[in-house]
Design a protein around this motif. Sequence first.
Motif, mmCIF file in Angstrom:
data_model
loop_
_atom_site.group_PDB
_atom_site.id
_atom_site.type_symbol
_atom_site.label_atom_id
_atom_site.label_comp_id
_atom_site.label_asym_id
_atom_site.label_seq_id
_atom_site.Cartn_x
_atom_site.Cartn_y
_atom_site.Cartn_z
ATOM 1 N N ARG A 149 70.522 50.560 68.030
ATOM 2 C CA ARG A 149 71.227 50.776 69.267
ATOM 3 C C ARG A 149 72.844 51.070 69.077
ATOM 4 N NH1 ARG A 149 67.439 46.915 71.410
ATOM 5 N NH2 ARG A 149 68.911 45.042 70.783
ATOM 6 N N ARG A 164 76.764 54.207 69.745
ATOM 7 C CA ARG A 164 77.920 54.033 70.454
ATOM 8 C C ARG A 164 79.068 55.243 69.937
ATOM 9 N NH1 ARG A 164 82.712 53.185 69.025
ATOM 10 N NH2 ARG A 164 82.251 52.733 67.012
ATOM 11 N N THR A 171 75.894 52.473 76.927
ATOM 12 C CA THR A 171 76.085 50.995 76.569
ATOM 13 C C THR A 171 74.695 50.735 76.049
ATOM 14 O OG1 THR A 171 75.027 50.222 78.633
ATOM 15 C CG2 THR A 171 77.180 50.511 78.797
ATOM 16 N N ALA A 172 74.782 49.709 75.152
ATOM 17 C CA ALA A 172 73.389 49.159 74.572
ATOM 18 C C ALA A 172 72.423 48.858 75.277
ATOM 19 C CB ALA A 172 73.859 47.810 73.831
ATOM 20 N N ASP A 221 71.825 50.798 78.199
ATOM 21 C CA ASP A 221 71.318 52.041 78.183
ATOM 22 C C ASP A 221 70.352 52.312 77.409
ATOM 23 O OD1 ASP A 221 72.785 52.406 80.762
ATOM 24 O OD2 ASP A 221 74.517 53.164 79.593
ATOM 25 N N ASP A 233 85.924 49.640 72.138
ATOM 26 C CA ASP A 233 85.010 50.265 72.543
ATOM 27 C C ASP A 233 83.843 49.766 72.223
ATOM 28 O OD1 ASP A 233 84.158 52.878 73.818
ATOM 29 O OD2 ASP A 233 83.064 53.114 71.869
ATOM 30 N N ARG A 272 83.000 47.379 75.013
ATOM 31 C CA ARG A 272 82.568 48.259 76.216
ATOM 32 C C ARG A 272 81.181 48.340 76.079
ATOM 33 N NH1 ARG A 272 80.453 52.610 76.820
ATOM 34 N NH2 ARG A 272 80.751 53.147 74.467
ATOM 35 N N PHE A 273 80.922 49.001 74.756
ATOM 36 C CA PHE A 273 79.155 49.224 74.566
ATOM 37 C C PHE A 273 78.256 47.950 74.817
ATOM 38 C CE2 PHE A 273 75.590 49.833 71.678
ATOM 39 C CZ PHE A 273 75.207 50.919 72.142
ATOM 40 N N LEU A 274 78.877 46.736 74.287
ATOM 41 C CA LEU A 274 77.924 45.578 74.254
ATOM 42 C C LEU A 274 78.221 44.830 75.731
ATOM 43 C CD1 LEU A 274 78.674 44.281 70.977
ATOM 44 C CD2 LEU A 274 76.686 45.630 71.601
ATOM 45 N N GLU A 275 79.255 45.487 76.377
ATOM 46 C CA GLU A 275 79.392 44.918 77.862
ATOM 47 C C GLU A 275 80.062 43.674 77.860
ATOM 48 O OE1 GLU A 275 76.731 46.742 81.357
ATOM 49 O OE2 GLU A 275 75.394 46.433 79.647
ATOM 50 N N THR A 276 80.892 43.275 76.976
ATOM 51 C CA THR A 276 81.608 42.219 76.810
ATOM 52 C C THR A 276 83.137 42.533 76.291
ATOM 53 O OG1 THR A 276 81.477 39.584 75.701
ATOM 54 C CG2 THR A 276 81.034 41.624 74.458
ATOM 55 N N SER A 304 86.186 41.909 73.746
ATOM 56 C CA SER A 304 86.179 42.241 72.374
ATOM 57 C C SER A 304 87.593 41.899 71.659
ATOM 58 C CB SER A 304 85.743 43.620 71.756
ATOM 59 O OG SER A 304 86.694 44.453 72.269
#
Length: 372
Positions: A50, A54, A61-62, A64, A355, A358-362, A364
């Motif tokens: 996944r 990115r 996102t992961a 998605d 970023d 953002r992709f992992l929705e947390t 960083s």
Amino acid sequence: MTTTRASYTDAETRMTRARAQRLGVNRSRDPVEVVRDLVGVQAQDMPSARLALRPRTIGVTAADVRKCHDEDRTLVRIWAMRGTLHMVAAEDVGWLVGLLGPVFAAADQRRRDQLGLDDDLLDKAMPAVRGILGRHGPLTRADLVERLDAHRVRLDLKTQGPAHLVGYAAMTGLVCRGPDVEKGEPTYVLVEDWIGKQRTLEGDGALAELTRRYVASRGPVTPDDFKRWTGLPARQARHGFALVAEQLTEVETVSGTAFVLKGTTRRRPRREPAVELVGMFDEYLLGYANRDLVLDPRFAKRIQTGGFVKPAVLLDGRVVGTWSQKRTAGKVTITVEPFEDLTEVGPRLAGVVRDVGRFLETNSELRMGEPQ
């Protein structure tokens, strides 16, 4: 009239390959489009598969990507290139397995025989697998093995027998991975139930399709690169290039003659160096016969340990460090271990780390080690 071949510097080869792979440029909002263009993404570690999307997508996102696989069924995990688990576009499953499956099923026969999976057992097991998964799938490997016992197919979960049985079923086009369950444990489903009727390409048609798409997504490349990436015999790899010769252009690289798809534009490094983080088993490091163009041999053992290709920090397409992540409640910490001083690109690297969050929705955070 003699046509002069384009001559690529090492930097231009790296940048052209990075663009072909959509790394940081030419990104898409559709993860399925990216996987289709790459033909496949190695997926023996699904979080890394996944994560490979990115730097090649925008706004994805992961979650998605997981939805594409577990719910939409537009991305599927099968055993494909090199006989290794890959995530591919659903529409490509049939012809990829038809082309590559027989090669790796034959190569695995000796090991299957050692495990007691002879032809007689397989002839009994495959119809049983079809019936069980058709009625009860998705099933974990342990659940499938338990149900096979009632069909007089007895396997020991403590051995590699179940894995090789499932692998054979996948390479013959019967099964693929289904949605993961608790703690990422995989399940298995029938291909025909999970994604329906498959596109078929026979013989040279399938080989030509794979060759063309490989060159388009990774060029400049050679037949030897193609052989290494696919796991096909050298003769078949060369034949693939011959089949699509009219669609290719020869170019000169520092390492010798290579090929790109006609119309490919040579890419030069930007004024500001391009910084990227790619995950474990990324195609940028797996797609070629060797890594000398992108990785100083001095650091080769820091990138690959045993069968694992570590996450890498890229600077204008060169590997300049490794990175790791640690997840805690509400945050992911990205620790970079550089091979050289990265102070000048620190702000851009911090942006890439944001970023990843953002992709992992947390949230960083970047931690930078000292060059070693």
